[in-house]
Design a protein around this motif. Structure first.
Motif, PDB file in Angstrom:
ATOM      1  N   MET A 112      15.791   3.397  10.726  1.00  0.00           N
ATOM      2  CA  MET A 112      14.577   3.303  11.600  1.00  0.00           C
ATOM      3  C   MET A 112      13.489   4.204  10.966  1.00  0.00           C
ATOM      4  O   MET A 112      13.743   5.392  11.393  1.00  0.00           O
ATOM      5  CB  MET A 112      14.690   3.330  13.035  1.00  0.00           C
ATOM      6  CG  MET A 112      15.842   2.448  13.648  1.00  0.00           C
ATOM      7  SD  MET A 112      15.942   2.178  15.391  1.00  0.00           S
ATOM      8  CE  MET A 112      17.303   1.260  15.349  1.00  0.00           C
ATOM      9  N   ASP A 113      12.477   3.744  10.378  1.00  0.00           N
ATOM     10  CA  ASP A 113      11.545   4.564   9.919  1.00  0.00           C
ATOM     11  C   ASP A 113      10.761   5.440  10.960  1.00  0.00           C
ATOM     12  O   ASP A 113      10.374   4.780  12.108  1.00  0.00           O
ATOM     13  CB  ASP A 113      10.360   3.575   9.290  1.00  0.00           C
ATOM     14  CG  ASP A 113       9.295   4.397   8.454  1.00  0.00           C
ATOM     15  OD1 ASP A 113       9.694   5.019   7.425  1.00  0.00           O
ATOM     16  OD2 ASP A 113       8.337   4.152   8.723  1.00  0.00           O
ATOM     17  N   VAL A 114      10.540   6.461  10.857  1.00  0.00           N
ATOM     18  CA  VAL A 114       9.627   7.491  11.771  1.00  0.00           C
ATOM     19  C   VAL A 114       9.759   6.785  13.327  1.00  0.00           C
ATOM     20  O   VAL A 114       8.813   6.782  14.075  1.00  0.00           O
ATOM     21  CB  VAL A 114       8.097   7.672  11.465  1.00  0.00           C
ATOM     22  CG1 VAL A 114       8.060   8.453  10.231  1.00  0.00           C
ATOM     23  CG2 VAL A 114       7.388   6.206  11.084  1.00  0.00           C
ATOM     24  N   ASP A 134       0.678  -1.119   0.166  1.00  0.00           N
ATOM     25  CA  ASP A 134       0.202  -0.069  -0.119  1.00  0.00           C
ATOM     26  C   ASP A 134       0.759   1.466  -0.010  1.00  0.00           C
ATOM     27  O   ASP A 134       0.601   2.285  -0.602  1.00  0.00           O
ATOM     28  CB  ASP A 134      -0.870   0.089   1.348  1.00  0.00           C
ATOM     29  CG  ASP A 134      -1.998   1.133   1.300  1.00  0.00           C
ATOM     30  OD1 ASP A 134      -2.622   1.084   0.147  1.00  0.00           O
ATOM     31  OD2 ASP A 134      -2.080   1.796   2.046  1.00  0.00           O
ATOM     32  N   ASP A 135       2.091   1.275   0.733  1.00  0.00           N
ATOM     33  CA  ASP A 135       2.886   2.023   0.816  1.00  0.00           C
ATOM     34  C   ASP A 135       4.448   1.660   0.267  1.00  0.00           C
ATOM     35  O   ASP A 135       5.474   1.928   1.137  1.00  0.00           O
ATOM     36  CB  ASP A 135       3.027   2.771   2.071  1.00  0.00           C
ATOM     37  CG  ASP A 135       3.849   4.028   2.278  1.00  0.00           C
ATOM     38  OD1 ASP A 135       4.167   4.730   1.462  1.00  0.00           O
ATOM     39  OD2 ASP A 135       4.198   4.513   3.548  1.00  0.00           O
ATOM     40  N   ASN A 136       4.410   1.056  -0.887  1.00  0.00           N
ATOM     41  CA  ASN A 136       5.541   0.353  -1.174  1.00  0.00           C
ATOM     42  C   ASN A 136       6.530  -0.414  -0.339  1.00  0.00           C
ATOM     43  O   ASN A 136       7.832   0.155  -0.056  1.00  0.00           O
ATOM     44  CB  ASN A 136       6.470   1.625  -2.113  1.00  0.00           C
ATOM     45  CG  ASN A 136       5.850   1.827  -3.377  1.00  0.00           C
ATOM     46  OD1 ASN A 136       4.955   1.285  -3.628  1.00  0.00           O
ATOM     47  ND2 ASN A 136       6.238   2.822  -3.941  1.00  0.00           N
ATOM     48  N   ASN A 182      16.077  11.789  -0.983  1.00  0.00           N
ATOM     49  CA  ASN A 182      15.790  10.206  -0.813  1.00  0.00           C
ATOM     50  C   ASN A 182      14.660   9.705  -1.400  1.00  0.00           C
ATOM     51  O   ASN A 182      13.776  10.552  -2.267  1.00  0.00           O
ATOM     52  CB  ASN A 182      15.652   9.810   0.915  1.00  0.00           C
ATOM     53  CG  ASN A 182      14.915  10.622   1.521  1.00  0.00           C
ATOM     54  OD1 ASN A 182      13.696  10.657   1.079  1.00  0.00           O
ATOM     55  ND2 ASN A 182      14.958  10.964   2.937  1.00  0.00           N
ATOM     56  N   HIS A 183      13.738   8.439  -1.078  1.00  0.00           N
ATOM     57  CA  HIS A 183      12.631   7.929  -1.648  1.00  0.00           C
ATOM     58  C   HIS A 183      11.386   8.925  -1.309  1.00  0.00           C
ATOM     59  O   HIS A 183      10.499   8.667  -1.933  1.00  0.00           O
ATOM     60  CB  HIS A 183      12.477   6.652  -1.544  1.00  0.00           C
ATOM     61  CG  HIS A 183      12.255   6.330  -0.009  1.00  0.00           C
ATOM     62  ND1 HIS A 183      13.096   6.784   0.990  1.00  0.00           N
ATOM     63  CD2 HIS A 183      11.090   5.788   0.498  1.00  0.00           C
ATOM     64  CE1 HIS A 183      12.553   6.368   2.066  1.00  0.00           C
ATOM     65  NE2 HIS A 183      11.147   6.091   2.079  1.00  0.00           N
ATOM     66  N   ASP A 184      11.654   9.720  -0.376  1.00  0.00           N
ATOM     67  CA  ASP A 184      10.451  10.683   0.045  1.00  0.00           C
ATOM     68  C   ASP A 184      10.496  12.106  -0.487  1.00  0.00           C
ATOM     69  O   ASP A 184       9.533  12.873  -0.056  1.00  0.00           O
ATOM     70  CB  ASP A 184      10.069  10.627   1.502  1.00  0.00           C
ATOM     71  CG  ASP A 184      10.019   9.481   2.151  1.00  0.00           C
ATOM     72  OD1 ASP A 184       9.310   8.462   1.386  1.00  0.00           O
ATOM     73  OD2 ASP A 184      10.420   9.074   3.403  1.00  0.00           O
ATOM     74  N   GLN A 185      11.563  12.428  -1.080  1.00  0.00           N
ATOM     75  CA  GLN A 185      11.854  13.937  -1.521  1.00  0.00           C
ATOM     76  C   GLN A 185      12.122  13.988  -2.934  1.00  0.00           C
ATOM     77  O   GLN A 185      12.471  12.713  -3.692  1.00  0.00           O
ATOM     78  CB  GLN A 185      13.140  14.005  -0.669  1.00  0.00           C
ATOM     79  CG  GLN A 185      12.998  14.150   0.778  1.00  0.00           C
ATOM     80  CD  GLN A 185      12.082  15.043   1.276  1.00  0.00           C
ATOM     81  OE1 GLN A 185      11.762  16.126   0.597  1.00  0.00           O
ATOM     82  NE2 GLN A 185      11.535  14.991   2.416  1.00  0.00           N
TER      83      GLN A 185
END
Ligand code: NOJ
Length: 562
Positions: free
Chosen positions: A198-200, A59-61, A330-333
């Motif tokens: 570590m994610d968020v 859903d969020d890769n 990065n992959h979010d930017q």
């Protein structure tokens, strides 16, 4: 400051879905990565950060994980993963894995159990609350638009999801959840990995009672960013210290935590060398430099002054206390070259200038796949060409709120996460040599020029400049460990700073714009004989450092001894 291998390393981030497809299904995979390990070795990076490869309904890769101890079918098998790890280690590189434990997928076995009944042993693995007069338990908004709560009919309660509805937040207050996470981490570490991203991670502790942000109640209330109730929550340091004690401290590894909305003061609590928590955080201050008060999609131009102020603040505050992570995309930017440089007229020059910044500050540089060849943002014609859940949800919400399609698409072009997720451009072959099939997200049409094959063949390419920057780090301790001091802070075009280590000095001069600039090198540096370590233009002989004339986006790095 203590010497550590991860301080001296350069990290390369791989977003597996878009890196290299080996079987023609249009989705990058582990065998694809394995086929490119020599490429990474040529570049000279030390560590690979692999974005999530675990089982996931995507859903969020992959940031929605349904099994933490298995590999997603599209990416391959555990056996492939073992080959990847071995392949990296054989070449003297390390591997860090993404750890996504603020939330799991709603398709994780724990959640399947949890939603069954209020007395299920897994109920408290997640955060469930009854509604408030038929509405959500509070007014927190999700990072991906709308409420952060989803109603579940089975037990007539809501569960919390700070991200998508398919990413329920884990309940860290529950000791059993923490134990599961620590055991899972140990399982990966015992396989020989070298650390975690570590994610968020600074969202894992929520303020008890989960208070609403506003007084508004009932139908039609707006959902707000409830950060004050879950960013750096009350028990986050206790949890990380426990994790460190139980797991991290037992291995020689590196850890970097993604930390939203942190100041350098907050960060020092996560990365302070005497705190027993993490080695580094990714902060977002610089990533917010071109956002207005309306947040990410409220785009405004950045100013060099803000960039200097933010970087200087972080360099100075953490010096001697903790360690910085250095990244501009990065992959979010969006792609840094499109965002902070000039991706047309000065593609090569500005790509190298920004690289010089990242690789000459105190901290560990992170290269995001494709950055090293100057990959750029993309402009797809229609929203249906985009795949990112954040973009799709925002588009729907903003349209419903009356925003014009054109304005929405414009913000997607500037900030959308799919800018950074188009397939890696390997060659000028169809689909950029990424896949023999149809890529899951279209390739950037500029792949015919911007690609790895061209970059490797051209000694003056952005790629070869990165390679040299990485080598310089290995040759000069001062680049890694030196203290930072800004020079001519008020200069409107040039970002210049000095690093100092013992009697050595490093002088970095960066023209941030497409016009020529003048710069006066400080007298202290002039008294000695500076050695030019690297520049993105033909090195000129007999340059007068007292009145330096810089070309558009020119970068120069000098070293001297006092
Ligand atoms: C940060 C990740 O980098 C991003 O891709 C993801 O969508 C969110 N965390 C949620 O896991």
């Amino acid at each position: 400051m203590e010497r550590k291998w991860w301080k001296e390393s350069v990290v390369y981030q791989i977003y597996p879905r878009s890196f290299k497809d080996s079987n023609g299904d249009g989705i990058g995979d582990l065998q694809g990565i394995i086929s490119k390990l020599d490429y990474l070795k040529t570049l000279g990076v030390d560590v690979v950060w692999l974005c999530p490869v675990y089982k996931s309904p995507n859903d969020d890769n992959g940031y929605d994980i349904s099994n933490y101890q298995d590999i997603m079918d599209e990416f391959g098998t555990i056996a492939d993963w073992e080959i990847l790890l071995q392949g990296l280690h054989d070449r003297g590189m390390k591997l860090i894995m993404d750890l996504v434990v603020n939330h799991s997928s709603d398709e994780h076995a724990w959640f399947a159990e949890s939603r069954k009944s209020k007395d299920n042993p897994y109920r408290d693995y997640y955060i469930w609350r009854p509604g408030e007069d038929g509405h959500e338990p509070n007014d927190w908004g999700s990072f991906f638009s709308g409420s952060a709560w989803k109603y579940d009919e089975g037990t007539d309660e809501y569960f919390l999801h700070l991200f998508s509805t398919k990413q329920p937040d884990l309940n860290w207050e529950n000791e059993k959840v923490r134990r599961e996470v620590y055991d899972m981490m140990t399982w990966w570490l015992d396989k020989g990995i070298d650390g975690f991203r570590m994610d968020v991670i600074n969202l894992i502790s929520k303020v008890p009672g989960l208070p609403s942000v506003s007084e508004e109640v009932g139908e039609g209330r707006s959902f707000r960013f409830g950060g004050e109730y879950f960013v750096n929550g009350p028990r986050v340091h206790e949890y990380l210290q426990e994790m460190n004690r139980e797991v991290l401290s037992k291995y020689d590894i590196m850890t970097v935590g993604e930390a939203v909305e942190v100041t350098p003061g907050d960060a020092a609590l996560y990365v302070g060398e005497d705190r027993g928590e993490l080695n580094m955080v990714f902060h977002f201050e610089l990533m917010g430099v071109d956002s207005g008060p309306g947040g990410k999609w409220d785009c405004k131009p950045w100013s060099l002054k803000d960039i200097k102020d933010i970087i200087s603040k972080w360099q100075i505050h953490l010096n001697g206390k903790g360690w910085n992570s250095l990244y501009l995309n990065n992959h979010d930017q969006p792609r840094m070259l499109s965002r902070f440089g000039n991706d047309t007229a000065y593609h090569r020059e500005s790509g190298k200038m920004l690289a010089t910044l990242l690789h000459t500050l105190q901290g560990t540089p992170y290269i995001y796949q494709g950055e090293e060849i100057g990959m750029t943002n993309v402009k797809f014609a229609s929203i249906s060409d985009y795949k990112d859940i954040e973009i799709i949800n925002m588009h729907e919400e903003y349209l419903a709120a009356g925003h014009a399609e054109e304005a929405i698409m414009n913000s997607v072009y500037i900030k959308g996460r799919d800018n950074g997720r188009t397939p890696m451009q390997w060659s000028s072959e169809p689909q950029a040599g990424f896949t023999t099939g149809t890529p899951w997200l279209a390739v950037n049409p500029n792949y015919t020029e911007i690609n790895v094959e061209n970059a490797l063949a051209d000694p003056d390419s952005i790629f070869h400049y990165y390679k040299r920057l990485i080598e310089l780090r290995k040759e000069h301790d001062i680049i890694v460990y030196g203290d930072y001091k800004i020079l001519a802070g008020e200069h409107e075009q040039v970002f210049a700073y000095q690093r100092a280590l013992g009697s050595e000095r490093l002088l970095v001069i960066l023209n941030f714009f497409g016009e020529p600039a003048s710069f006066e090198v400080p007298a202290e540096a002039l008294a000695h004989e500076p050695e030019l370590l690297i520049t993105n233009y033909e090195a000129e002989k007999d340059t007068d450092l007292r009145s330096l004339k810089l070309h558009p986006y020119e970068a120069r790095v000098y070293k001297f001894t006092v």
